[in-house]
Design a protein around this motif. Structure first.
Motif, mmCIF file in Angstrom:
data_model
loop_
_atom_site.group_PDB
_atom_site.id
_atom_site.type_symbol
_atom_site.label_atom_id
_atom_site.label_comp_id
_atom_site.label_asym_id
_atom_site.label_seq_id
_atom_site.Cartn_x
_atom_site.Cartn_y
_atom_site.Cartn_z
ATOM 1 N N ALA A 117 0.896 -1.063 0.013
ATOM 2 C CA ALA A 117 -0.228 -0.156 0.230
ATOM 3 C C ALA A 117 0.796 1.523 -0.035
ATOM 4 O O ALA A 117 0.627 2.120 -0.682
ATOM 5 C CB ALA A 117 -0.948 -0.098 1.101
ATOM 6 N N GLN A 118 1.933 1.160 0.641
ATOM 7 C CA GLN A 118 2.889 2.387 0.802
ATOM 8 C C GLN A 118 3.454 2.753 -0.685
ATOM 9 O O GLN A 118 3.524 3.889 -0.937
ATOM 10 C CB GLN A 118 3.884 1.975 1.959
ATOM 11 N N SER A 119 3.874 1.536 -1.170
ATOM 12 C CA SER A 119 4.461 1.812 -2.539
ATOM 13 C C SER A 119 3.400 2.572 -3.585
ATOM 14 O O SER A 119 3.859 3.473 -4.365
ATOM 15 C CB SER A 119 4.979 0.423 -3.044
ATOM 16 N N TYR A 120 2.149 1.959 -3.575
ATOM 17 C CA TYR A 120 1.166 2.495 -4.322
ATOM 18 C C TYR A 120 1.064 4.025 -3.950
ATOM 19 O O TYR A 120 0.731 4.773 -4.795
ATOM 20 C CB TYR A 120 -0.176 1.531 -4.045
ATOM 21 N N PHE A 121 0.618 4.403 -2.487
ATOM 22 C CA PHE A 121 0.695 5.712 -2.204
ATOM 23 C C PHE A 121 1.711 6.494 -2.756
ATOM 24 O O PHE A 121 1.657 7.701 -3.204
ATOM 25 C CB PHE A 121 0.486 5.805 -0.707
ATOM 26 N N GLU A 122 2.962 5.907 -2.630
ATOM 27 C CA GLU A 122 4.239 6.864 -2.967
ATOM 28 C C GLU A 122 4.160 7.148 -4.457
ATOM 29 O O GLU A 122 4.525 8.218 -4.903
ATOM 30 C CB GLU A 122 5.246 6.090 -2.628
ATOM 31 N N ALA A 123 3.880 6.068 -5.281
ATOM 32 C CA ALA A 123 3.706 6.341 -6.710
ATOM 33 C C ALA A 123 2.681 7.306 -7.075
ATOM 34 O O ALA A 123 2.790 7.929 -8.153
ATOM 35 C CB ALA A 123 3.779 5.094 -7.473
ATOM 36 N N ASN A 124 1.709 7.222 -6.324
ATOM 37 C CA ASN A 124 0.428 8.037 -7.060
ATOM 38 C C ASN A 124 0.001 9.553 -6.073
ATOM 39 O O ASN A 124 -0.905 10.006 -6.298
ATOM 40 C CB ASN A 124 -0.765 7.021 -6.815
ATOM 41 N N ARG A 131 3.613 15.172 1.169
ATOM 42 C CA ARG A 131 2.632 14.489 0.320
ATOM 43 C C ARG A 131 1.316 14.453 0.632
ATOM 44 O O ARG A 131 0.749 14.424 1.892
ATOM 45 C CB ARG A 131 3.345 13.060 0.402
ATOM 46 N N MET A 132 0.396 14.184 -0.289
ATOM 47 C CA MET A 132 -0.788 13.892 -0.087
ATOM 48 C C MET A 132 -1.743 13.024 -0.909
ATOM 49 O O MET A 132 -1.221 12.972 -2.165
ATOM 50 C CB MET A 132 -1.619 15.357 -0.524
ATOM 51 N N VAL A 133 -2.410 12.032 -0.497
ATOM 52 C CA VAL A 133 -2.918 10.838 -1.267
ATOM 53 C C VAL A 133 -4.335 11.309 -1.416
ATOM 54 O O VAL A 133 -5.019 11.490 -0.540
ATOM 55 C CB VAL A 133 -2.819 9.400 -0.281
ATOM 56 N N GLY A 134 -4.728 11.325 -2.687
ATOM 57 C CA GLY A 134 -5.896 11.835 -3.048
ATOM 58 C C GLY A 134 -7.091 10.704 -2.776
ATOM 59 O O GLY A 134 -6.677 9.678 -2.832
ATOM 60 N N ILE A 135 -8.445 11.154 -2.566
ATOM 61 C CA ILE A 135 -9.475 10.115 -2.307
ATOM 62 C C ILE A 135 -9.434 9.254 -3.606
ATOM 63 O O ILE A 135 -9.767 8.010 -3.142
ATOM 64 C CB ILE A 135 -10.790 11.057 -1.980
ATOM 65 N N LEU A 138 -6.671 6.854 -2.921
ATOM 66 C CA LEU A 138 -7.198 5.863 -1.976
ATOM 67 C C LEU A 138 -8.487 4.824 -2.503
ATOM 68 O O LEU A 138 -8.217 3.609 -2.200
ATOM 69 C CB LEU A 138 -7.670 6.673 -0.621
ATOM 70 N N GLU A 139 -9.174 5.333 -3.131
ATOM 71 C CA GLU A 139 -10.393 4.499 -3.797
ATOM 72 C C GLU A 139 -9.935 3.376 -4.398
ATOM 73 O O GLU A 139 -10.553 2.332 -4.539
ATOM 74 C CB GLU A 139 -11.364 5.435 -4.264
ATOM 75 N N ASN A 140 -8.837 3.654 -5.238
ATOM 76 C CA ASN A 140 -8.592 2.484 -6.246
ATOM 77 C C ASN A 140 -7.433 1.655 -5.512
ATOM 78 O O ASN A 140 -6.692 0.973 -6.434
ATOM 79 C CB ASN A 140 -7.905 3.052 -7.629
ATOM 80 N N LEU A 141 -6.874 1.765 -4.330
ATOM 81 C CA LEU A 141 -5.965 0.983 -3.872
ATOM 82 C C LEU A 141 -6.660 -0.729 -3.952
ATOM 83 O O LEU A 141 -7.801 -0.846 -3.633
ATOM 84 C CB LEU A 141 -5.697 1.220 -2.386
ATOM 85 N N MET A 142 -6.085 -1.413 -4.234
ATOM 86 C CA MET A 142 -6.210 -2.746 -4.567
ATOM 87 C C MET A 142 -5.954 -3.636 -2.963
ATOM 88 O O MET A 142 -5.038 -3.539 -2.518
ATOM 89 C CB MET A 142 -5.380 -3.783 -5.492
ATOM 90 N N ILE A 143 -7.078 -4.154 -2.498
ATOM 91 C CA ILE A 143 -7.022 -4.873 -1.215
ATOM 92 C C ILE A 143 -7.110 -6.400 -1.378
ATOM 93 O O ILE A 143 -8.233 -6.732 -1.958
ATOM 94 C CB ILE A 143 -8.251 -4.325 -0.304
ATOM 95 N N PRO A 144 -6.239 -6.943 -0.666
ATOM 96 C CA PRO A 144 -6.392 -8.591 -0.766
ATOM 97 C C PRO A 144 -7.363 -9.001 0.339
ATOM 98 O O PRO A 144 -7.455 -8.686 1.158
ATOM 99 C CB PRO A 144 -4.998 -9.003 -0.501
ATOM 100 N N VAL A 145 -8.404 -9.705 -0.482
ATOM 101 C CA VAL A 145 -9.160 -10.334 0.351
ATOM 102 C C VAL A 145 -8.852 -11.762 0.801
ATOM 103 O O VAL A 145 -8.930 -12.596 -0.143
ATOM 104 C CB VAL A 145 -10.871 -10.371 -0.361
ATOM 105 N N ILE A 146 -8.409 -11.909 1.931
ATOM 106 C CA ILE A 146 -8.274 -13.313 2.541
ATOM 107 C C ILE A 146 -9.144 -13.652 3.457
ATOM 108 O O ILE A 146 -9.993 -12.917 3.987
ATOM 109 C CB ILE A 146 -6.673 -13.165 3.413
ATOM 110 N N PRO A 147 -9.029 -15.037 3.745
ATOM 111 C CA PRO A 147 -10.158 -15.346 4.634
ATOM 112 C C PRO A 147 -10.141 -14.796 6.038
ATOM 113 O O PRO A 147 -9.226 -14.100 6.630
ATOM 114 C CB PRO A 147 -9.694 -16.918 4.803
ATOM 115 N N LEU A 148 -11.296 -14.585 6.631
ATOM 116 C CA LEU A 148 -11.405 -13.712 7.676
ATOM 117 C C LEU A 148 -10.699 -14.200 9.062
ATOM 118 O O LEU A 148 -10.078 -13.606 9.584
ATOM 119 C CB LEU A 148 -13.083 -13.704 8.447
ATOM 120 N N GLU A 149 -10.539 -15.705 9.031
ATOM 121 C CA GLU A 149 -9.812 -16.301 10.177
ATOM 122 C C GLU A 149 -8.176 -15.887 10.079
ATOM 123 O O GLU A 149 -7.767 -15.521 11.101
ATOM 124 C CB GLU A 149 -9.684 -17.666 10.187
ATOM 125 N N LYS A 150 -7.829 -15.632 8.780
ATOM 126 C CA LYS A 150 -6.366 -15.080 8.524
ATOM 127 C C LYS A 150 -6.481 -13.764 9.044
ATOM 128 O O LYS A 150 -5.367 -13.185 9.588
ATOM 129 C CB LYS A 150 -5.945 -15.394 7.213
#
Length: 189
Positions: A117-124, A131-135, A138-150
């Motif tokens: 995430a930090q690399s993505y913010f740095e690049a964008n 530095r300012m991360v625009g909304i 932030l909205e376009n950050l890819m989030i890994p969806v892993i099992p809830l237990e993990k």
């Protein structure tokens, strides 16, 4: 998945000018960037209250919300695990509210601090000295969806690590006091 597909994101309340502190029992508690340190779950005991603010219900924070510090050299997420009272976040903080059952708030706040995430913010991000991360970024950050237990295991590990760091800092402070007292006794003070 993109963050915007999993959450609702809203910029904090835009105060016009300085935030005027009210009495300690009236008004809304206001979380500002300075109230957020390094811990994933912030300590909100000393936030100021503003009696002069009237906000829409959408600006009032809920337990489980995440605050995102979009300005500065280290954009970070903060999990509002429990709220001691009615609170709002001041702009430029951004409130992230999960609207799905496949993502835990503590995991998302943690992920916002990780190298991917930090690399993505740095690049964008915008700005060179502040530095300012625009909304939109932030909205376009890819989030890994892993099992809830993990996700839950990750949250538990992070909380234990933060508790260990707090205890180590207390131990260092106590050791310093002990050494100073001992040396002063030896010097006859």
């Amino acid at each position: 998945m993109k963050l915007k597909d999993l959450t609702d994101i809203q910029t904090g309340y835009p105060f016009r000018g300085a935030i005027v502190a009210g009495s300690s029992t009236e008004g809304l508690a206001v979380i500002q960037m300075g109230d957020l340190a390094e811990n994933l779950v912030p300590d909100l005991k000393n936030v100021i209250r503003s009696g002069s603010v009237s906000v829409k219900a959408g600006h009032v924070l809920k337990s489980g919300d995440i605050l995102f510090r979009a300005r500065g050299n280290f954009p970070a997420g903060y999990w509002l695990k429990e709220l001691p009272e009615r609170m709002i976040a001041a702009a430029p903080l951004q409130r992230i509210r999960i609207r799905t059952n496949v993502l835990l708030p503590g995991f998302l706040a943690w992920y916002l601090r990780q190298s991917a995430a930090q690399s993505y913010f740095e690049a964008n991000s915008q700005g060179s000295s502040l530095r300012m991360v625009g909304i939109d970024v932030l909205e376009n950050l890819m989030i890994p969806v892993i099992p809830l237990e993990k996700q839950q295991k990750i949250i538990e590990l992070v909380e234990l690590s933060e508790r260990e760091r707090e205890l180590a800092q207390k131990l260092i402070a106590l050791k310093s006091v002990y050494i100073n007292k001992t040396v002063n006794q030896w010097l006859g003070e």
